[in-house]
Design an enzyme around this catalytic site. Structure first.
Site, mmCIF file in Angstrom:
data_model
loop_
_atom_site.group_PDB
_atom_site.id
_atom_site.type_symbol
_atom_site.label_atom_id
_atom_site.label_comp_id
_atom_site.label_asym_id
_atom_site.label_seq_id
_atom_site.Cartn_x
_atom_site.Cartn_y
_atom_site.Cartn_z
ATOM 1 N N ASN A 1 31.377 47.844 43.418
ATOM 2 C CA ASN A 1 31.450 48.141 44.862
ATOM 3 C C ASN A 1 32.211 49.418 45.185
ATOM 4 O OD1 ASN A 1 33.738 46.630 44.086
ATOM 5 N ND2 ASN A 1 34.137 46.023 46.188
ATOM 6 N N GLY B 1 36.882 42.061 40.591
ATOM 7 C CA GLY B 1 35.541 41.484 40.645
ATOM 8 C C GLY B 1 35.580 40.098 41.240
ATOM 9 N N SER B 2 34.696 39.253 40.754
ATOM 10 C CA SER B 2 34.559 37.923 41.344
ATOM 11 C C SER B 2 35.669 36.987 40.877
ATOM 12 C CB SER B 2 33.203 37.336 40.956
ATOM 13 O OG SER B 2 33.111 37.229 39.552
ATOM 14 N N THR B 3 35.949 35.990 41.675
ATOM 15 C CA THR B 3 36.973 35.012 41.326
ATOM 16 C C THR B 3 36.567 34.257 40.057
ATOM 17 O OG1 THR B 3 37.602 34.821 43.639
ATOM 18 C CG2 THR B 3 38.276 33.029 42.204
ATOM 19 N N ALA B 4 35.274 33.977 39.907
ATOM 20 C CA ALA B 4 34.823 33.213 38.732
ATOM 21 C C ALA B 4 35.127 33.960 37.435
ATOM 22 C CB ALA B 4 33.324 32.935 38.842
ATOM 23 N N GLU C 1 42.218 41.479 40.814
ATOM 24 C CA GLU C 1 41.918 41.822 42.197
ATOM 25 C C GLU C 1 40.593 41.151 42.505
ATOM 26 O OE1 GLU C 1 43.747 42.834 44.804
ATOM 27 O OE2 GLU C 1 44.390 44.418 43.426
ATOM 28 N N CYS D 1 35.906 44.049 49.241
ATOM 29 C CA CYS D 1 36.722 42.840 49.138
ATOM 30 C C CYS D 1 37.636 42.687 50.350
ATOM 31 C CB CYS D 1 37.523 42.847 47.838
ATOM 32 S SG CYS D 1 38.363 44.384 47.538
ATOM 33 N N GLU E 1 48.415 46.526 43.014
ATOM 34 C CA GLU E 1 48.084 47.863 42.553
ATOM 35 C C GLU E 1 48.636 48.863 43.561
ATOM 36 O OE1 GLU E 1 43.631 46.895 42.041
ATOM 37 O OE2 GLU E 1 44.207 47.877 40.176
HETATM 38 P P1 NAP Z 1 31.666 40.294 38.407
HETATM 39 O O1 NAP Z 1 30.664 39.605 37.562
HETATM 40 O O2 NAP Z 1 32.992 39.676 38.581
HETATM 41 O O3 NAP Z 1 31.790 41.793 37.814
HETATM 42 C C1 NAP Z 1 32.937 42.627 37.909
HETATM 43 C C2 NAP Z 1 33.163 43.360 36.595
HETATM 44 O O4 NAP Z 1 33.476 42.405 35.568
HETATM 45 C C3 NAP Z 1 31.924 44.116 36.080
HETATM 46 O O5 NAP Z 1 32.346 45.290 35.402
HETATM 47 C C4 NAP Z 1 31.324 43.124 35.113
HETATM 48 O O6 NAP Z 1 30.500 43.699 34.145
HETATM 49 C C5 NAP Z 1 32.577 42.534 34.492
HETATM 50 N N1 NAP Z 1 32.363 41.233 33.858
HETATM 51 C C6 NAP Z 1 31.390 40.309 34.104
HETATM 52 N N2 NAP Z 1 31.545 39.245 33.296
HETATM 53 C C7 NAP Z 1 32.617 39.475 32.514
HETATM 54 C C8 NAP Z 1 33.280 38.743 31.474
HETATM 55 N N3 NAP Z 1 32.852 37.539 31.066
HETATM 56 N N4 NAP Z 1 34.383 39.297 30.895
HETATM 57 C C9 NAP Z 1 34.841 40.500 31.290
HETATM 58 N N5 NAP Z 1 34.252 41.241 32.248
HETATM 59 C C10 NAP Z 1 33.160 40.737 32.872
HETATM 60 O O7 NAP Z 1 31.084 40.556 39.840
HETATM 61 P P2 NAP Z 1 29.545 40.831 40.214
HETATM 62 O O8 NAP Z 1 28.638 39.921 39.447
HETATM 63 O O9 NAP Z 1 29.334 42.271 40.105
HETATM 64 O O10 NAP Z 1 29.534 40.412 41.740
HETATM 65 C C11 NAP Z 1 29.473 39.040 42.102
HETATM 66 C C12 NAP Z 1 30.336 38.774 43.317
HETATM 67 O O11 NAP Z 1 31.709 39.062 43.004
HETATM 68 C C13 NAP Z 1 30.072 39.649 44.528
HETATM 69 O O12 NAP Z 1 28.987 39.210 45.278
HETATM 70 C C14 NAP Z 1 31.389 39.543 45.258
HETATM 71 O O13 NAP Z 1 31.457 38.372 45.993
HETATM 72 C C15 NAP Z 1 32.398 39.511 44.148
HETATM 73 N N6 NAP Z 1 32.970 40.860 43.872
HETATM 74 C C16 NAP Z 1 34.212 41.130 44.322
HETATM 75 C C17 NAP Z 1 34.750 42.393 44.106
HETATM 76 C C18 NAP Z 1 36.098 42.760 44.584
HETATM 77 O O14 NAP Z 1 36.337 43.907 44.890
HETATM 78 N N7 NAP Z 1 37.032 41.859 44.626
HETATM 79 C C19 NAP Z 1 34.019 43.364 43.443
HETATM 80 C C20 NAP Z 1 32.749 43.043 42.960
HETATM 81 C C21 NAP Z 1 32.247 41.783 43.190
HETATM 82 P P3 NAP Z 1 28.915 43.850 34.419
HETATM 83 O O15 NAP Z 1 28.783 44.879 35.440
HETATM 84 O O16 NAP Z 1 28.343 44.295 33.127
HETATM 85 O O17 NAP Z 1 28.442 42.491 34.851
#
Ligand code: NAP
Ligand code: MG
Length: 455
Positions: free
Chosen positions: A131, A207-210, A229, A263, A436
Site C-alpha cells: 500500500n 501488513g495484515s494482522t493474520a 505495524e 492502515c 516507528e
Molecule cells: P500481507 O499478506 O500481510 O502482506 C504484507 C507483506 O507480508 C507482503 O510483503 C507479503 O509478501 C508479506 N508476507 C505474506 N505472507 C508472509 C509470511 N508468511 N511471512 C512473511 N511475510 C509474509 O497483506 P496483503 O495480503 O498484501 O493484504 C491483505 C490485507 O492486509 C489488506 O486487505 C489489508 O487489510 C491488510 N494490510 C494492511 C497493511 C497495513 O499497512 N497495516 C498493509 C497491507 C495490507 P507478498 O507480497 O509476497 O504476499
C-alpha cells in the site's frame, strides 16, 4: 526461478517482470549482509551520517523517476507518489543525524565507571506491504542503517519496483555493498526466511494482522525482535460543536486517500445525532466532488485499487452475500480497463455489522450516529484495532478528554494528519507492536549494553 509480472493497476498493462528470489538466494544475501554489517557499524559515526545524507541527496535527485515508477506499479496519484518519494528523502535526512547522537549514559556506581552503549542488532529484515511501498521501506531502513545495522528488505510481490530502485540509489550514493539488499520474492518464501533465519536479529513487518500473528509466533522460537505495524479501523468522531462544514470537507480524503488502502484510513465516521443530517448533506457533495481518474494526471485525487484481487475483496464487503449493505451514496470512477472502485459511503445497521468492524482496505467508509461523548468513546473503542483516529470539536477540554480516552496510537484533533517522520507512529491493541519514526525509533534498532569498569 519464477518471475512476477508487474501490472499497471490503472491500465492492466504489463510494466515489467521481476525475478522472485528463493530461500538459497535469501540465505546468500543474509550471509553477505552479516559480514557487511560489521564494517558498516565500525565506520566513524560522522562517516555513516554523511553516507546517509548522500543517500538522501541521491533520492532527492530521483523524486520524479521514483514517483513515475510508483504511479505505474501501484496506481498512486502523482501528488501522493511525489510525496512518498520525498518522504524517503526526508526520513533519511532525519536519521542521518542519528549516528553521531546515539548517546549512552554514565551512571553513578561505587568502585568504578558505569556506561551504557546502544549497540546495533546486526541484520534487520524488513517486510513491506504494497500500500505504501516507498515510505514503509524508508521508515524501516533509515533508522536501522543509522543505528549501524545491515538491512535485507522484501518488498510486496505486487509492488517491488521502487524498492529495487532505492537499493540501486543507495549504492550510487556510496552505501557499501550488502549493507542494504532488496530481495523481491514471495512472503511465504523470502519473508518467512527472515523470520526463521538465525542471523536475522529483528523483523519489521507491516501488513495484515493474520501474517503479523504468524511472524510473532515464528519470532518466539529465537526470541527475535519484532516491530509490527498491522491494520486499522480508525474512527473519525464529529461532535455537534465542531465546524461541521470543515469536518465534512475533510472526511472524504481521510477515508479515500490512496483509494482507502491506508492502515490509517478513517473508515468509521461517528457523527453526533443532532448534526447527522447537516454533516451528511455536505459530506455527500464532497464525496461526489472527488476526482477519480488516471493517477498520472495532476488533478487526480484517487486512483485505482492495487490489484483485481483487492478490488474483489472490497466488492465482497459491499456486495456481501450475508449482509444487506445500505449504500448511502457514491462518487464516480472511470469505466473500462483498470481496477477502479468508486468512493462508497455505507450506513451499517449497528456496530456488529461486518462492514463496520473489519478492515476493508478500499474506498468504503461507514457512518453511524452517536448520542453523547461517552457513547462516542465507547463506539470508537469497540474494535480490536487501535491505530489512529480523529476528533472534530471546538471545545478544547473535550478534545483533550476524548484524545486521552480513544485507545489508538495516533490521534488528530480538527485534522486527519497522523504520520510525520519526526513523531512516533504505531498501534494500540491488534494494530501492532512497537513504534516507528520519531526520536525513539532508534531504540528498537539497538540493544542497550551496560559496561562497568573497575577503578
Ligand atoms: P500481507 O499478506 O500481510 O502482506 C504484507 C507483506 O507480508 C507482503 O510483503 C507479503 O509478501 C508479506 N508476507 C505474506 N505472507 C508472509 C509470511 N508468511 N511471512 C512473511 N511475510 C509474509 O497483506 P496483503 O495480503 O498484501 O493484504 C491483505 C490485507 O492486509 C489488506 O486487505 C489489508 O487489510 C491488510 N494490510 C494492511 C497493511 C497495513 O499497512 N497495516 C498493509 C497491507 C495490507 P507478498 O507480497 O509476497 O504476499
Ligand atoms: Mg497476503
Amino acid at each position: 526461478m519464477s518471475t512476477h509480472d508487474v501490472i499497471n493497476p490503472a491500465t492492466e498493462e504489463r510494466v515489467d517482470a521481476v525475478d522472485l528470489l528463493g530461500v538459497d538466494e535469501t540465505d546468500e544475501a543474509i550471509a553477505a549482509a552479516t559480514v557487511a554489517q560489521r564494517t558498516w557499524a565500525a565506520l566513524a559515526p560522522a562517516d555513516r551520517g554523511r553516507l546517509m545524507r548522500r543517500f538522501a541527496d541521491v533520492v532527492d535527485g530521483h523524486i520524479d523517476e521514483l514517483a513515475r515508477l510508483e504511479i505505474a506499479n501501484s496506481g498512486h496519484t502523482l501528488g501522493n507518489a511525489t510525496g512518498e518519494a520525498s518522504n524517503v528523502r526526508d526520513v533519511l535526512h532525519y536519521y542521518s543525524a542519528a549516528p553521531e547522537r546515539l548517546l549512552g549514559q554514565q551512571i553513578p556506581v561505587a568502585g568504578g565507571l558505569d556506561v551504557t552503549f546502544k549497540e546495533p542488532l546486526g541484520v534487520v529484515g524488513i517486510i513491506v506491504p504494497w500500500n505504501f511501498p516507498m515510505p514503509i521501506a524508508g521508515w524501516g531502513l533509515a533508522p536501522a542503517l543509522a543505528a549501524g545495522n545491515a538491512v535485507v528488505l522484501k518488498p510486496a510481490e505486487l509492488t517491488p519496483l521502487t524498492a529495487i530502485r532505492l537499493g540501486e540509489l543507495a549504492r550510487e550514493a556510496g552505501i557499501p555493498e550488502h549493507v542494504l539488499t532488496i530481495l523481491p520474492g514471495k512472503g511465504s518464501v523470502v519473508g518467512e526466511r527472515f523470520v526463521t533465519h538465525p542471523d536475522v536479529a529483528k523483523v519489521c513487518f507491516t501488513g495484515s494482522t493474520a501474517v503479523g500473528q504468524r511472524i510473532m509466533r515464528g519470532a518466539a522460537d529465537r526470541i527475535k525482535r519484532i516491530t509490527l505495524e498491522l491494520g486499522g479501523k480508525s474512527a473519525n468522531i464529529v461532535f455537534e460543536d465542531a465546524d461541521i462544514a470543515a469536518a465534512a470537507a475533510a472526511a472524504p480524503m481521510a477515508a479515500f486517500d490512496n483509494a482507502g488502502q491506508d492502515c490509517c484510513a478513517r473508515s468509521r465516521i461517528l457523527v453526533q445525532r443532532s448534526v447527522l443530517d447537516s454533516f451528511m448533506e455536505r459530506f455527500e457533495t464532497a464525496v461526489k466532488d472527488i476526482v477519480v481518474d488516471d493517477p498520472a494526471l495532476g488533478g487526480t485525487q484517487m486512483g485505482p485499487l492495487v490489484s483485481s484481487g483487492q478490488r474483489e475483496a472490497v466488492r465482497g464487503f459491499v456486495e456481501d452475500a450475508h449482509e444487506d449493505v445500505d449504500i448511502a451514496f457514491r462518487g464516480s470512477a472511470p469505466q473500462g480497463a483498470g481496477w477502479w472502485y468508486p468512493p462508497t459511503v455505507v450506513l451499517p445497521t449497528g456496530t456488529q455489522d461486518r462492514i463496520w468492524r473489519e478492515e476493508i482496505f478500499g474506498p468504503v467508509v461507514a457512518v453511524l450516529p452517536f448520542d453523547d461523548e461517552e457513547d462516542a468513546i465507547a463506539k470508537a473503542n469497540d474494535t480490536d484495532y487501535g491505530l489512529s483516529g480523529s476528533i472534530f470539536t471546538q471545545d478544547v477540554g473535550r478534545a483533550i478528554r476524548v484524545s486521552r480516552a480513544v485507545e489508538a496510537g495516533n490521534l488528530s484533533v480538527n485534522s486527519h494528519a497522523s504520520v510525520r517522520y519526526s513523531t512516533p507512529f504505531g498501534g494500540f491493541k491488534q494494530s501492532g507492536l512497537g513504534r516507528e519514526l520519531g526520536p525513539d525509533a532508534l531504540d528498537s534498532f539497538t540493544e542497550i549494553k551496560n559496561v562497568f569498569i573497575a577503578t
